[in-house]
Design an enzyme around this catalytic site. Sequence first.
Site, short mmCIF file in Angstrom:
data_model
loop_
_atom_site.label_atom_id
_atom_site.label_comp_id
_atom_site.label_asym_id
_atom_site.label_seq_id
_atom_site.Cartn_x
_atom_site.Cartn_y
_atom_site.Cartn_z
N HIS A 197 -3.54 14.06 1.23
CA HIS A 197 -3.81 13.16 2.35
C HIS A 197 -2.61 13.12 3.31
O HIS A 197 -2.77 13.22 4.53
CB HIS A 197 -4.10 11.75 1.81
CG HIS A 197 -4.24 10.70 2.87
ND1 HIS A 197 -5.35 10.60 3.68
CD2 HIS A 197 -3.40 9.71 3.26
CE1 HIS A 197 -5.19 9.58 4.52
NE2 HIS A 197 -4.02 9.02 4.29
N LYS A 247 -4.19 -1.99 10.05
CA LYS A 247 -4.53 -2.04 8.62
C LYS A 247 -4.82 -3.44 8.12
O LYS A 247 -5.42 -3.59 7.05
CB LYS A 247 -3.34 -1.50 7.81
CG LYS A 247 -2.99 -0.06 8.10
CD LYS A 247 -3.87 0.87 7.32
CE LYS A 247 -3.33 2.28 7.34
NZ LYS A 247 -4.14 3.15 6.47
N GLN A 288 -3.54 2.64 15.00
CA GLN A 288 -2.49 3.16 14.11
C GLN A 288 -1.61 4.20 14.82
O GLN A 288 -0.39 4.16 14.72
CB GLN A 288 -3.15 3.78 12.87
CG GLN A 288 -2.18 4.24 11.79
CD GLN A 288 -2.91 4.85 10.58
OE1 GLN A 288 -4.13 4.84 10.50
NE2 GLN A 288 -2.14 5.37 9.63
N GLU A 317 -10.49 4.06 3.71
CA GLU A 317 -9.58 4.84 2.87
C GLU A 317 -9.95 4.60 1.41
O GLU A 317 -9.99 3.46 0.95
CB GLU A 317 -8.11 4.45 3.14
CG GLU A 317 -7.65 4.88 4.52
CD GLU A 317 -6.13 4.80 4.73
OE1 GLU A 317 -5.49 3.98 4.02
OE2 GLU A 317 -5.61 5.53 5.58
N ASP A 376 0.84 -1.19 0.00
CA ASP A 376 0.00 0.00 0.00
C ASP A 376 0.88 1.24 0.00
O ASP A 376 1.78 1.37 0.83
CB ASP A 376 -0.94 0.00 1.21
CG ASP A 376 -2.09 0.99 1.04
OD1 ASP A 376 -2.44 1.32 -0.12
OD2 ASP A 376 -2.64 1.43 2.06
N ASP A 408 -9.09 0.55 1.99
CA ASP A 408 -8.09 0.12 2.97
C ASP A 408 -8.60 0.50 4.37
O ASP A 408 -8.25 1.55 4.91
CB ASP A 408 -6.75 0.80 2.66
CG ASP A 408 -5.69 0.46 3.68
OD1 ASP A 408 -5.76 -0.62 4.28
OD2 ASP A 408 -4.77 1.29 3.88
N GLU A 437 -9.89 12.64 7.89
CA GLU A 437 -9.73 14.00 7.36
C GLU A 437 -11.04 14.77 7.40
O GLU A 437 -11.07 15.94 7.78
CB GLU A 437 -9.22 13.92 5.91
CG GLU A 437 -7.82 13.36 5.81
CD GLU A 437 -7.55 12.78 4.42
OE1 GLU A 437 -7.08 13.52 3.56
OE2 GLU A 437 -7.82 11.58 4.22
N THR A 467 -9.26 -5.60 3.95
CA THR A 467 -9.11 -4.69 2.81
C THR A 467 -10.10 -5.19 1.77
O THR A 467 -10.18 -6.40 1.53
CB THR A 467 -7.68 -4.75 2.23
OG1 THR A 467 -6.74 -4.49 3.27
CG2 THR A 467 -7.48 -3.73 1.11
N ARG A 506 -7.77 3.93 13.38
CA ARG A 506 -6.89 5.09 13.60
C ARG A 506 -6.27 5.13 14.98
O ARG A 506 -5.15 5.63 15.15
CB ARG A 506 -7.68 6.38 13.36
CG ARG A 506 -8.28 6.52 11.99
CD ARG A 506 -7.23 6.46 10.90
NE ARG A 506 -7.82 6.66 9.58
CZ ARG A 506 -7.15 6.48 8.44
NH1 ARG A 506 -5.88 6.07 8.47
NH2 ARG A 506 -7.74 6.68 7.29
N GLU A 510 -9.24 4.34 -2.18
CA GLU A 510 -8.02 4.08 -2.94
C GLU A 510 -8.35 3.37 -4.25
O GLU A 510 -9.42 2.81 -4.42
CB GLU A 510 -7.05 3.18 -2.14
CG GLU A 510 -6.71 3.71 -0.76
CD GLU A 510 -5.49 3.02 -0.14
OE1 GLU A 510 -4.75 2.31 -0.85
OE2 GLU A 510 -5.31 3.19 1.08
MN MN Z 1 -4.04 3.00 2.77
#
Ligand code: MN
Length: 450
Positions: free
Chosen positions: A148, A267, A254, A213, A141, A247, A387, A271, A251, A215
Amino acid sequence: MTDLNLLDATNDPRRRSWVASANATGCDFPIQNLPYAVFRRRNSNEAFRGGIAIGDQILDLAAVAKSAVFEAGAARALQAAGQASLNALMQLGPDIWRALRDAVFQSLRDGSPLQAALKTCLVPQSEAYYSVPAQIGDFTDFYSSVYHATTVGRMFRPDNPLLPNYKWIPIGYHGRSSSIGVSGQSFSRPHGQRLPPGQSAPIVGPSARVDYELELGIFIGAGNSLGTQIPLSRAESHIFGLCLLNDWSARDLQAWEYQPLGPFLAKNFATTISPWIVSLQALAPFRVPVERPEGEPPPLAYLDSEANRVAGAIDIRLDAWLETAAMRERGDPPQRLSSTSFRHSYWTIAQLVAHHTINGCNLVAGDLFGTGTQSGPTPEEAGSLLELSAGGSKPIKVGDTERRAFLEDGDSVIMRGWCEKPGAARIGLGEVRGHLLPALSPSQTSQTTG
Ligand code: MN
């Protein structure tokens, strides 16, 4: 070398298909698209096999192979494409992919003499159950949106949002392939360690900050031998195609675990990818120049070329939608959370491939890259709740009565991607949908799988 960026007859927007639904305005899968998936009929014991989307139908490639209507390269491609994963087709490389695309395009065209033979090879998408389209050996990834990276970096490191390597290296990490699922995937809210604000010792328990996420996924076609590099000029001939990728990220886990070695358990619990893989040939009309704001350092030579600067980016519109349990119960439609384009990516797909192999790392057919969260230049274009809710401090309004800083149990996230412009056929990537279940209770935590 096959030049994947060059428009050919299969991009001609005037062409129509004898499959009527493929000609409808707004259709994701017109005859100019022809993306691949692996499927079988729902509630059946059929073997999984490759298929190509046309309108609201799937051209069953195992059935086409049996009908023996294709010859030469296309016939060879069909033998590989009829299997339960697309790795063998991916391995064959761009000349063979093109042969199959050309043959399928000709046979699905209005007036094709093969219409009668191929009509029996169609399966309605409404009856299909999809699987992950390849055996994914390795998943990498990336972090290719500077918007971002800057916004998130500011939350984690207010004084130092963008680390000095960002504008030189396509940053990435090696992820986990075993937990990649196809659209429709459900997963339990992950447990893990987090450090509550103001505390000095962590606690363990369900994540309170599960996020998505937005992507793109990049499927690698033919690989390279260990110890060799894929130069930028040939990078795209190693790409089989693109899909949508969510993804999922915890948080709070993380924030506590990511230093010094990067993402890990925050993570790798799930996915989700869309079932359809869209080829670069189908995306050729939507190539755009790379956006680099004034004053950015030029990439090092191995990541730079005229072709990459002029047409390395792709204008793919990307939307994220939320459907809460309450919305589902009321029968309300999902709500769009944000909308952006892949054209804003700081790094191109070719640069990601060239960088991944600069050290001689061997890519293998079926390997998957994630582009990293795609966020555009404005706050409304952000590709994650982290975000959109300013690190959870400003929950966003959802429907009339709900708010979200992060995902709640029962939420579904839907992502859609498509390309549109005057003078070209609309090319859709379909959608990827995933669903968050409540955290496992302790009695559910020691199941084994065969
Ligand atoms: Mn990602």
